[in-house]
Design an enzyme around this catalytic site. Sequence first.
Site, mmCIF file in Angstrom:
data_model
loop_
_atom_site.group_PDB
_atom_site.id
_atom_site.type_symbol
_atom_site.label_atom_id
_atom_site.label_comp_id
_atom_site.label_asym_id
_atom_site.label_seq_id
_atom_site.Cartn_x
_atom_site.Cartn_y
_atom_site.Cartn_z
ATOM 1 N N GLY A 365 0.813 -1.215 0.000
ATOM 2 C CA GLY A 365 0.000 0.000 0.000
ATOM 3 C C GLY A 365 0.842 1.259 0.000
ATOM 4 N N GLY A 367 0.630 5.460 1.549
ATOM 5 C CA GLY A 367 -0.068 6.381 2.434
ATOM 6 C C GLY A 367 0.548 7.752 2.380
ATOM 7 N N ALA A 368 0.067 8.642 3.260
ATOM 8 C CA ALA A 368 0.595 9.992 3.308
ATOM 9 C C ALA A 368 2.067 9.979 3.686
ATOM 10 C CB ALA A 368 -0.207 10.819 4.322
ATOM 11 N N PHE A 369 2.455 8.992 4.443
ATOM 12 C CA PHE A 369 3.843 8.905 4.908
ATOM 13 C C PHE A 369 4.763 8.362 3.823
ATOM 14 C CE2 PHE A 369 7.243 6.431 6.852
ATOM 15 C CZ PHE A 369 7.827 7.366 7.678
ATOM 16 N N GLY A 370 4.306 7.410 3.058
ATOM 17 C CA GLY A 370 5.152 6.794 2.040
ATOM 18 C C GLY A 370 4.627 5.437 1.633
ATOM 19 N N VAL A 372 4.283 1.263 1.908
ATOM 20 C CA VAL A 372 4.179 0.238 2.947
ATOM 21 C C VAL A 372 4.561 -1.115 2.359
ATOM 22 C CG1 VAL A 372 2.688 -0.836 4.666
ATOM 23 C CG2 VAL A 372 2.303 1.542 3.992
ATOM 24 N N LYS A 387 6.699 0.893 6.954
ATOM 25 C CA LYS A 387 6.441 2.122 6.203
ATOM 26 C C LYS A 387 7.771 2.792 5.890
ATOM 27 C CE LYS A 387 1.848 3.571 7.671
ATOM 28 N NZ LYS A 387 1.108 4.699 8.244
ATOM 29 N N ASP A 484 -7.014 12.501 8.659
ATOM 30 C CA ASP A 484 -7.010 11.754 7.392
ATOM 31 C C ASP A 484 -7.721 10.416 7.547
ATOM 32 O OD1 ASP A 484 -6.485 11.535 4.708
ATOM 33 O OD2 ASP A 484 -4.511 10.650 4.974
#
Length: 678
Positions: A365, A367-370, A372, A387, A484
Amino acid sequence: MKLSLSLFFISLPFFPLVSSQQPQIANENTSFTFPSFTSLRNLTLLGDSYLRDGVIGLTKQVGVPSSSSGSIVFNNPIQFSHRDSNLTASFSTCFSFSVNNLNPASFGDGLAFFISPDNQTLGSPGGYLGLVNATQFTKNKFLAVEFDTRQDLHFDDPNENHVGLDIDSLTSVKTADVLTVGIDLKSGNLITAWIDYKHGEKKVLEVFLSYSSSKPVIPVLVVEIDLSDYLREFRYVGFSASTEGSTEIHLLESWSFSTFGLKAVRSRLPPHNVSDNSVVISPPMIPASGKDGDHHKRIGWGLGIAGPAFFCVFLGLFGYISVKKWKGMRMDKSLKAELVTGPRQFSYKELKLATKGFHASKIVGHGAFGTVYKAFFMSLGTMSAVKRSKHSHEGKTEFLAELSIIACLRHKNLVQLQGWCAEKGELLLVYEFMPNGSLDNVLYQESEQGFPLKWLYRYNIAVGLASVLTYLHQECEQQVIHRDIKTSNIMLDANFNARLGDFGLARLMDHDKSPVSTLTAGTMGYLAPEYLQYGKATEKTDVFSYGVVILELACGRRPIDKEIEGQRMVNLVDWVWGLHSLGRLVEAVDRRLNDEFSVEEAKMLLLVGLSCANPDSSERPTMRRVFQILNGEAEPMVVPKMKPTLSFSNHLLLSLEDIVSDCEEGQSPEHIFEINAV
């Protein structure tokens, strides 16, 4: 002077030597009794367990089927053996419990008495009985006697009404059908159980059950087994229970426990023998006469006092310089100084190996962080999610935000943070792996393949998400605004329980402070109108996003989706509100369910979703109120037939470039924004 200095240096090790000769006395047998539970003194509750009216409840008491797990642990460790002897304690415990169900057609899964090397035993709900982590079978070590009310063929259960001895596994060493002694574990009646282990010539564990307080003569379960390998030194004792999509209630009303067979072991270190010749004693000094003698005496006494004092000052300065130098070395590690010390620090090599060099095949996946990745740690035999941050200053900022926030949070509906890594210019977070992936994936992709998410799980996800948001908004020391909330940030564990994750955009604030104005961040379709307009994140903006997610759960449609017939884009909130105004609200329920859902629950979920997604933030309920409504503890809110309208300034305070959006491919951000800003 010589005599004084000799006495000083001899005295330095003298005190430790004296204290080390104190007798070492091992704890004797342990015994405690709780006729009822009037307080939590000496007890710790974990998970969903609670104390009410002198009774311990181990799982949630709700009228709506849900998944739950809870534990109670006696605070003090119990000594079961001596390190330096072959003694192993026998033990006996007696407790009264009942297993009831608000819905007789819904049952499972049971409770267990356990002995564990740690006092944090809390596993997954369902067939795991709160003993074992669903994704880490070998994580929790335990010795347990299970009282199982649901047949789980995965663990070779004989039926749905049995007891069994479990050792580090839920596949029992031996089981027994309790109906053979006339006991129905699910009857709701008070049942008294006795568990006896005798560590003598014949090592045997016996379990007795009765509806009365009189101990039967014949046990229901007999296991001849030597438990000395499992009862090592100190262990914790307690109970756990679990449910999976049921309303089964597990209550504990009394408990006594005792060990016997251990004797007080007194051991003394070998005496510190000091012979007459081990210390050199100076011959007596002949006192000098006259002034010179007195003068020399004074000099001797002065040096005798000043010497030790100078030595102490020297030691103090040396310690001060050493500590200061050590602190300086720590300050050089600037990034690590910013990180919390709670989670484990992984090495980059370890994470690279676990993800096969961060191979594309391991991506699960974004996400906003980076990105996964799925990681498998061969040395531990466990699976995790890693992540990997974006290579930017913003990535580091989000990394620190997520780590500092979630490391301090504890809730069963949060994804558990396991560790972190900051090496090779990389910023990585390690999380508990969620075997069922994200809600977004299960709700849409798997449904398209002909496996729609069952209604029971959907409703349970809504309740779990409401529970964790109540915790973040109102029960933390500092309020946490997630900012979020969306289906791709809601993970599902092995039992399809909701686990909220991705805290890269979250913000902490004091409960009595006003929300700070910031650039709008989040995902289009989930953003509240006032957040789009003014960029102020509050708990009400989280409530709006929750409302959209709830409508997605009920309808099986994305926040911005195409019409079933046609190409026009439709806002989910507007579409459901339109059906509500026509009195056809239930028609919004996902057609792929084929009418396999509760109409009353569906109406409640849709109305809760609309009330949370109300354009007027002042009309939205708190997450605590939502949680109470879904649990049947509060009346549903009245939702107006027509969707309320709001008027904002024609001039938007924020441009689209300021908005962080994860728009679907092929969709225009401007078009989506136009729909959501209506």
